[in-house]
Design a protein around this motif. Structure first.
Motif, short mmCIF file in Angstrom:
data_model
loop_
_atom_site.label_atom_id
_atom_site.label_comp_id
_atom_site.label_asym_id
_atom_site.label_seq_id
_atom_site.Cartn_x
_atom_site.Cartn_y
_atom_site.Cartn_z
N ASP A 157 -24.59 15.26 20.13
CA ASP A 157 -24.06 13.90 20.06
C ASP A 157 -24.29 13.36 18.65
O ASP A 157 -25.16 13.86 17.91
CB ASP A 157 -24.72 13.01 21.10
N TYR A 158 -23.52 12.35 18.28
CA TYR A 158 -23.53 11.90 16.89
C TYR A 158 -24.91 11.45 16.44
O TYR A 158 -25.35 11.80 15.32
CB TYR A 158 -22.53 10.76 16.68
N ARG A 159 -25.64 10.70 17.27
CA ARG A 159 -26.94 10.18 16.86
C ARG A 159 -27.92 11.33 16.59
O ARG A 159 -28.62 11.32 15.58
CB ARG A 159 -27.50 9.26 17.95
N THR A 160 -27.95 12.31 17.50
CA THR A 160 -28.85 13.45 17.29
C THR A 160 -28.45 14.24 16.06
O THR A 160 -29.30 14.65 15.26
CB THR A 160 -28.83 14.37 18.53
N PHE A 161 -27.14 14.46 15.91
CA PHE A 161 -26.65 15.18 14.73
C PHE A 161 -27.01 14.45 13.45
O PHE A 161 -27.47 15.06 12.48
CB PHE A 161 -25.13 15.35 14.83
N ALA A 162 -26.83 13.14 13.41
CA ALA A 162 -27.07 12.36 12.19
C ALA A 162 -28.53 12.39 11.79
O ALA A 162 -28.85 12.46 10.60
CB ALA A 162 -26.59 10.93 12.39
N THR A 163 -29.44 12.34 12.76
CA THR A 163 -30.86 12.26 12.42
C THR A 163 -31.50 13.62 12.19
O THR A 163 -32.37 13.74 11.31
CB THR A 163 -31.62 11.53 13.54
N THR A 164 -31.09 14.64 12.94
CA THR A 164 -31.78 15.93 12.85
C THR A 164 -31.07 16.97 12.00
O THR A 164 -31.66 17.97 11.62
CB THR A 164 -31.98 16.53 14.26
N VAL A 165 -29.79 16.73 11.69
CA VAL A 165 -29.04 17.69 10.87
C VAL A 165 -28.51 17.02 9.60
O VAL A 165 -28.83 17.42 8.49
CB VAL A 165 -27.86 18.31 11.66
#
Length: 412
Positions: A157-165
């Motif tokens: 999901d965008y939030r997880t992608f934005a923070t962890t990747v």
């Protein structure tokens, strides 16, 4: 075959003690004697003085600083509107002031690490501007394209992608690009891992400073209880993790510094790519901490911080050993007495010399001499590593002339 003329380009066998630590290992084919002091041995005295000025200025470093100023100025047109749009004027002002505290902690650490062989202030200024403005601007410019290209393929999901990747990849790349610029264009001042850590901490300190303005200011602008929310965010970022970005980017600086010992442009680019990996992984691990934040902080992040401190201490010890060995080689050639080598290569000796000089009203001269002697030791290290030997020999001659000609400034 040994060389009878220590100024010649012919090599001499590598003495057993020539590599006193793991840092600064030199190949046998590059070893040469220190130039002899033809004027005779120096006056035996603990206090000494010299101007401590390097004769040459790197045109690459001058251009780098000028270019950094231009990019920094242009980057303000991206960074300032972004900050003000997210924080408002009041949030920006309060966030700016609050961000000075964690920044001060990082810059104090830089000062402590950099005390033995200080880097030029103009390069530290470049590093800070790069971190605080240029890397932020680069991050803001790249993130939308990276999100479109890599986001869907990640399956997150965008939030997880934005923070962890996204954040770890783009931010570490943007910050470390400044390190690569320093290594490529100011390599005379990028001698090894200590320099890499110093520059990395300065860049990361600048980046965290601007990022903290955003987080602190947004805590005020978007909250119904701004005082409480600001206190919480400040505790998390300013108290618990002021060195987070410094440790992330510090790993890249460490690897680039190790590559600087075996200088060539191709290896520098490879080291840049390799050095980004641990920085991105550490950054991603930090951003991935969720509900069990406190446990992960204590069990993972605190040990990582302590390991970083240990690495820095080991780097400082290795740097001092290297200084002692190179100055011993100059002492054999007649430029220093054994007592002077002890004074110049130990923290206790330097403190004693400065106390003595202060009592004579000559502390500034002594401090300059300590700097010049350290520069001389690291100039010899560059010569023995085979990097720009003729140019560094010119620096060596100028520094030796200062040491010999100005010793009487304190002892007379």
């Amino acid at each position: 075959m040994t060389s009878s003329n220590p100024w010649s380009g012919r090599n001499t066998p590598l003495p057993q003690q020539a590599n006193p630590s793991w840092m600064g290992q030199i190949p046998e084919q590059h070893y040469r004697l220190a130039p002899a002091n033809l004027a005779g041995p120096p006056q035996a005295a603990l206090p000494t003085s010299a101007r401590g000025a390097m004769g040459r200025r790197s045109t690459g470093a001058v251009g780098l600083v000028a270019g950094g100023g231009v990019f920094g100025f242009l980057g303000l047109f991206t960074v300032l509107p972004f900050l003000l749009g997210n924080t408002g004027i009041a949030g920006f002002a309060i966030g700016f002031v609050a961000s000075l505290l964690p920044l001060g902690a990082v810059l104090l650490a830089v000062r402590v690490i950099d005390r033995w062989e200080p880097e030029p202030k103009r390069l530290l200024l470049f590093a800070f501007i790069w971190g605080a403005v240029v890397s932020i601007s680069v991050t803001l410019s790249i993130e939308p394209y990276f999100s479109l290209a890599a986001g869907p393929a990640s399956g997150l999901d965008y939030r997880t992608f934005a923070t962890t990747v996204q954040a770890p990849v783009i931010e570490e790349f943007s910050k470390s690009l400044g390190l690569l610029m320093l290594l490529l264009f100011a390599r005379r001042h990028f001698d090894g891992p200590v320099d890499g850590v110093v520059f990395a901490f300065t860049i990361a300190g600048g980046f965290a400073f601007t990022e903290n303005i955003l987080y602190f200011g947004r805590a005020i602008a978007e909250s119904s209880d701004p005082g409480t929310d600001l206190a919480v965010v400040f505790f998390l970022r300013g108290v618990m993790s002021p060195f987070a970005h410094a440790i992330f980017t510090g790993t890249t600086g460490l690897i680039l510094g190790l590559a600087a010992r075996r200088w060539n442009r191709g290896l520098s680019v490879v080291a840049f790519a390799v050095g980004l990996v641990p920085a991105m992984l550490l950054h991603s691990g930090w951003n991935s901490m969720g509900q069990d934040f406190l446990a992960q902080y204590i069990l993972v992040q605190v040990p990582i911080f302590l390991l970083a401190v240990l690495v820095i201490v080991l780097l400082r010890v290795a740097e001092r050993r290297l200084t002692r060995q190179r100055l011993k080689e100059y002492a054999v050639a007649g430029w220093f007495t054994p007592a002077e080598v002890e004074m110049l290569s130990t923290a206790a000796g330097r403190r004693a010399a400065l106390r003595w000089a202060r009592s004579k009203g000559r502390r500034a001269e002594m401090k300059a001499f300590l700097h010049a002697a350290t520069q001389l030791a690291f100039t010899r290290q560059r010569i023995l590593s085979g990097r720009d030997v003729p140019g560094h020999q010119l620096d060596e001659q100028r520094l030796l002339a200062d040491v010999a000609g100005l010793r009487a400034a304190v002892v007379s």
